[in-house]
Design a protein around this motif. Sequence first.
Motif, PDB file in Angstrom:
ATOM      1  N   LYS A  25      -3.773   0.288  -7.819  1.00 27.84           N
ATOM      2  CA  LYS A  25      -3.406  -0.139  -6.699  1.00 27.84           C
ATOM      3  C   LYS A  25      -4.226   0.483  -5.231  1.00 27.84           C
ATOM      4  O   LYS A  25      -4.655   0.578  -4.438  1.00 27.84           O
ATOM      5  CB  LYS A  25      -1.939   0.075  -6.461  1.00 27.84           C
ATOM      6  N   GLN A  26      -4.102   2.238  -5.622  1.00 25.70           N
ATOM      7  CA  GLN A  26      -4.488   3.421  -5.001  1.00 25.70           C
ATOM      8  C   GLN A  26      -5.513   2.798  -4.907  1.00 25.70           C
ATOM      9  O   GLN A  26      -5.982   3.134  -3.155  1.00 25.70           O
ATOM     10  CB  GLN A  26      -4.366   4.862  -5.595  1.00 25.70           C
ATOM     11  N   HIS A  29      -6.869   0.016  -2.421  1.00 22.72           N
ATOM     12  CA  HIS A  29      -5.831   0.048  -1.064  1.00 22.72           C
ATOM     13  C   HIS A  29      -7.001   1.054  -0.573  1.00 22.72           C
ATOM     14  O   HIS A  29      -7.357   0.709   0.422  1.00 22.72           O
ATOM     15  CB  HIS A  29      -4.788   0.843  -0.911  1.00 22.72           C
ATOM     16  N   GLN A  33      -9.679  -0.360   3.247  1.00 20.49           N
ATOM     17  CA  GLN A  33      -9.433   0.375   3.870  1.00 20.49           C
ATOM     18  C   GLN A  33      -9.927   0.460   5.610  1.00 20.49           C
ATOM     19  O   GLN A  33      -9.088  -0.215   6.184  1.00 20.49           O
ATOM     20  CB  GLN A  33      -8.250   1.573   3.680  1.00 20.49           C
ATOM     21  N   ASP A  66       0.651  -5.469   1.516  1.00 19.42           N
ATOM     22  CA  ASP A  66       0.915  -4.967   2.413  1.00 19.42           C
ATOM     23  C   ASP A  66      -0.684  -5.014   2.455  1.00 19.42           C
ATOM     24  O   ASP A  66      -1.087  -4.187   3.452  1.00 19.42           O
ATOM     25  CB  ASP A  66       1.100  -3.205   2.065  1.00 19.42           C
ATOM     26  N   ILE A  67      -1.881  -5.459   2.510  1.00 19.18           N
ATOM     27  CA  ILE A  67      -3.314  -5.395   2.871  1.00 19.18           C
ATOM     28  C   ILE A  67      -3.313  -6.041   3.787  1.00 19.18           C
ATOM     29  O   ILE A  67      -4.762  -5.928   4.936  1.00 19.18           O
ATOM     30  CB  ILE A  67      -4.078  -5.947   1.983  1.00 19.18           C
TER      31      ILE A  67
END
Length: 106
Positions: A25-26, A29, A33, A66-67
């Motif tokens: 996940k990290q 993202h 970003q 959240d993307i």
Amino acid sequence: MYLPQVLLLVYVVDSADHARLPVAKQLLHQLIQNDSTLPVVVLANKQDLEGAFSITDIHDALALSDIGDRRKMFLIGTHVAEDGSEISSSMKDAKELITQLVLEMQ
């Protein structure tokens, strides 16, 4: 370094490796970003293994909601036969989707 030159990101996660999903996940993202429109195809691999997270669980674990709404985002559950003798229909679907997205971007 290479992301500014790509048409789409294909991100593969191991659905059965629960411990590494937070890292996945990290990293996902972090990768996206700086480009809010880069299409993303997430392949949740090893869906055939006992104990693998479901597609809904993978969606939540990667915080895909959240993307953002501006990008095309796809999450496909996949698996490959252990001996490599057959290609699953989900892998064929993923290939067709990726091909279609690349053609649209050119």
